[in-house]
Scaffold this active site. Structure first.
Site, PDB file in Angstrom:
ATOM      1  CG  MET A  84      52.997  89.990  42.078  1.00 13.64           C
ATOM      2  SD  MET A  84      54.221  88.854  42.711  1.00 13.64           S
ATOM      3  CE  MET A  84      53.745  87.366  41.861  1.00 13.64           C
ATOM      4  N   GLY A  85      51.522  92.319  38.029  1.00 14.96           N
ATOM      5  CA  GLY A  85      51.599  92.636  36.605  1.00 14.96           C
ATOM      6  C   GLY A  85      51.407  91.424  35.717  1.00 14.96           C
ATOM      7  CG  ASN A  86      52.318  88.410  32.369  1.00 12.69           C
ATOM      8  OD1 ASN A  86      51.898  87.273  32.443  1.00 12.69           O
ATOM      9  ND2 ASN A  86      52.701  88.940  31.229  1.00 12.69           N
ATOM     10  CG  LEU A  87      47.966  93.521  34.702  1.00  8.77           C
ATOM     11  CD1 LEU A  87      47.347  94.912  34.723  1.00  8.77           C
ATOM     12  CD2 LEU A  87      47.899  92.890  36.086  1.00  8.77           C
ATOM     13  CG  HIS A 109      45.711  90.199  36.950  1.00 12.90           C
ATOM     14  ND1 HIS A 109      46.476  89.560  36.002  1.00 12.90           N
ATOM     15  CD2 HIS A 109      46.258  89.879  38.146  1.00 12.90           C
ATOM     16  CE1 HIS A 109      47.431  88.878  36.595  1.00 12.90           C
ATOM     17  NE2 HIS A 109      47.331  89.039  37.895  1.00 12.90           N
ATOM     18  N   GLY A 131      41.686  87.563  44.240  1.00  4.94           N
ATOM     19  CA  GLY A 131      41.055  86.463  43.513  1.00  4.94           C
ATOM     20  C   GLY A 131      41.008  85.176  44.334  1.00  4.94           C
ATOM     21  CE  LYS A 165      45.477  80.232  39.279  1.00  5.02           C
ATOM     22  NZ  LYS A 165      46.705  80.920  39.500  1.00  5.02           N
ATOM     23  CD  GLN A 216      47.811  86.110  47.302  1.00  2.00           C
ATOM     24  OE1 GLN A 216      49.009  85.940  47.168  1.00  2.00           O
ATOM     25  NE2 GLN A 216      47.062  86.655  46.363  1.00  2.00           N
ATOM     26  NE  ARG A 231      54.893  81.383  38.991  1.00  6.37           N
ATOM     27  CZ  ARG A 231      54.602  81.971  40.163  1.00  6.37           C
ATOM     28  NH1 ARG A 231      53.383  81.895  40.657  1.00  6.37           N
ATOM     29  NH2 ARG A 231      55.528  82.628  40.841  1.00  6.37           N
TER      30      ARG A 231
HETATM   31  P1  PAJ Z   1      49.144  88.092  41.090  1.00  8.10           P
HETATM   32  O1  PAJ Z   1      49.520  86.676  40.915  1.00  8.10           O
HETATM   33  O2  PAJ Z   1      49.527  89.077  40.043  1.00  8.10           O
HETATM   34  O3  PAJ Z   1      47.604  88.160  41.298  1.00  8.10           O
HETATM   35  C1  PAJ Z   1      46.960  89.375  41.587  1.00  8.10           C
HETATM   36  C2  PAJ Z   1      45.521  89.080  41.953  1.00  8.10           C
HETATM   37  O4  PAJ Z   1      44.869  88.517  40.815  1.00  8.10           O
HETATM   38  C3  PAJ Z   1      45.394  88.056  43.100  1.00  8.10           C
HETATM   39  O5  PAJ Z   1      44.379  88.480  43.991  1.00  8.10           O
HETATM   40  C4  PAJ Z   1      45.000  86.796  42.365  1.00  8.10           C
HETATM   41  O6  PAJ Z   1      44.252  85.888  43.153  1.00  8.10           O
HETATM   42  C5  PAJ Z   1      44.154  87.366  41.236  1.00  8.10           C
HETATM   43  N1  PAJ Z   1      44.036  86.402  40.119  1.00  8.10           N
HETATM   44  C6  PAJ Z   1      45.040  85.762  39.459  1.00  8.10           C
HETATM   45  N2  PAJ Z   1      44.532  84.912  38.538  1.00  8.10           N
HETATM   46  C7  PAJ Z   1      43.180  85.027  38.616  1.00  8.10           C
HETATM   47  C8  PAJ Z   1      42.080  84.399  37.918  1.00  8.10           C
HETATM   48  N3  PAJ Z   1      42.269  83.482  36.981  1.00  8.10           N
HETATM   49  N4  PAJ Z   1      40.821  84.754  38.267  1.00  8.10           N
HETATM   50  C9  PAJ Z   1      40.607  85.680  39.244  1.00  8.10           C
HETATM   51  N5  PAJ Z   1      41.592  86.303  39.942  1.00  8.10           N
HETATM   52  C10 PAJ Z   1      42.859  85.982  39.625  1.00  8.10           C
HETATM   53  O7  PAJ Z   1      48.634  87.346  43.947  1.00  8.10           O
HETATM   54  C11 PAJ Z   1      49.549  88.113  43.709  1.00  8.10           C
HETATM   55  O8  PAJ Z   1      49.792  88.657  42.456  1.00  8.10           O
HETATM   56  C12 PAJ Z   1      50.530  88.580  44.769  1.00  8.10           C
HETATM   57  O9  PAJ Z   1      50.712  87.560  45.715  1.00  8.10           O
HETATM   58  C13 PAJ Z   1      50.100  89.897  45.484  1.00  8.10           C
HETATM   59  C14 PAJ Z   1      48.774  89.730  46.235  1.00  8.10           C
HETATM   60  C15 PAJ Z   1      49.982  91.047  44.460  1.00  8.10           C
HETATM   61  C16 PAJ Z   1      51.180  90.293  46.528  1.00  8.10           C
HETATM   62  O10 PAJ Z   1      52.416  90.453  45.927  1.00  8.10           O
END
Ligand code: PAJ
Length: 287
Positions: free
Chosen positions: A30-33, A37, A154, A156, A160, A194
């Site tokens: 969902m971006g804000n990488l 990510h 992830g 995390k 999901q 977040r």
């Molecule tokens: P988002 O929260 O952007 O996360 C995208 C991916 O990054 C997810 O698979 C999440 O588990 C992983 N991720 C987030 N923080 C992480 C961390 N600290 N370490 C490893 N992986 C991490 O999850 C989503 O988006 C949405 O629900 C999506 C699957 C894109 C569907 O809209």
């Protein structure tokens, strides 16, 4: 790196690549990488010839009182990071491209939804009704758009990941799901988009979640306390540290059901509020 915003252009480009015999790895976001990510991108690059990253803030997985409108959107910076990571394709469709019905009826952007029973009932599913249906629906749609050979998620978002694995198995979706480890800040806080809502002092405070999870893991590994006692004490510790605890659950790592003493693979799942910000984390263990 190319940036594509329509499904048609994406599929045309990918068809050409596939004709050249290239396998496709996919990382939905969902971006804000952040680094978490980007670590998924690294994993995808190791397993596929080209990598597609989607950036789409999916409205259907946010509840009415959640942060869809304020969710951080940092498209330019995200693209810079992905370019540095040598991603091949960024897929960033508009809401209307993904949900053509969204303009006419925001409440019913899609008449079809994908629901994975049981696994989505507890933990985050209990506190965020409809959330996982939104996730499984968008992930199915994205899988149909990208048709990847592998997709990386992830740990995390442990629940999901479990739900997506089950969906892929139940619906025979031809993709290999790869789970990637949680990336953390130096203080142990799990990286998350977040976290951007938190001040530095709150980020230091939020590191307490991981410490309590680790404490709980140690108690279970050394059989010092019962599951109930660990859960209760963890909730007390987190509350004393200033969190409002949504849940702190010891579960079977595969079924996500309440853990039984005979279970060997466990996951401890936690969700807490720090002010208005909801943070999740988890830790796995074998006993
Ligand atoms: P988002 O929260 O952007 O996360 C995208 C991916 O990054 C997810 O698979 C999440 O588990 C992983 N991720 C987030 N923080 C992480 C961390 N600290 N370490 C490893 N992986 C991490 O999850 C989503 O988006 C949405 O629900 C999506 C699957 C894109 C569907 O809209």
């Amino acid at each position: 790196m190319i940036i594509i915003d329509t499904i048609q252009a994406l599929q045309k480009t990918l068809a050409e690549k596939r004709q050249q015999g290239k396998s496709v790895g996919f990382v939905p976001t969902m971006g804000n990488l952040h680094q978490g990510h980007l670590s998924l991108v690294d994993t995808a690059k190791k397993q596929a010839d080209l990598v597609v990253v989607s950036i789409f803030v999916n409205p259907t997985q946010f509840g009415p009182n959640e942060d869809f409108d304020s969710y951080p959107r940092t498209f330019e910076e995200d693209c810079e990071k992905l370019d540095q990571q040598e991603v091949d394709i960024v897929f960033a469709p508009s809401i209307e491209e993904v949900y053509p019905g969204f303009k006419t009826d925001k409440t019913k952007p899609s008449l079809t939804s994908v629901h994975v029973a049981e696994l989505g009932k507890s933990h985050c599913g209990a506190s965020r009704p409809g959330h996982f249906d939104g996730v499984t629906t968008i992930v199915s749609k994205l899988f149909n758009m990208v048709r990847p050979d592998i997709a990386v998620f992830g740990q995390k978002d442990y629940q999901q990941l479990a739900i997506i694995r089950r969906m892929v198995q139940d619906l025979n979706i031809p993709v290999d799901i790869i789970g990637a480890p949680i990336l953390r800040e130096d203080n142990g806080l799990a990286m998350s988009s977040r976290n951007g809502y938190l001040s530095q002092a709150e980020k230091d405070q939020a590191a307490g979640i991981h410490r309590v999870l680790q404490w709980a893991k140690e108690q279970l590994e050394s059989h010092k306390l019962s599951f109930d006692d660990v859960e209760q004490s963890a909730v007390k510790q987190l509350t004393e540290q200033g969190f409002r605890v949504d849940y702190f659950n010891i579960a079977n790592a595969e079924t996500l059901q309440v853990a039984e003493t005979s279970d060997t693979n466990l996951v401890i799942l936690a969700a807490v509020f720090l002010g208005k910000v909801r943070l999740i984390d988890n830790i796995t263990l074998t006993i």
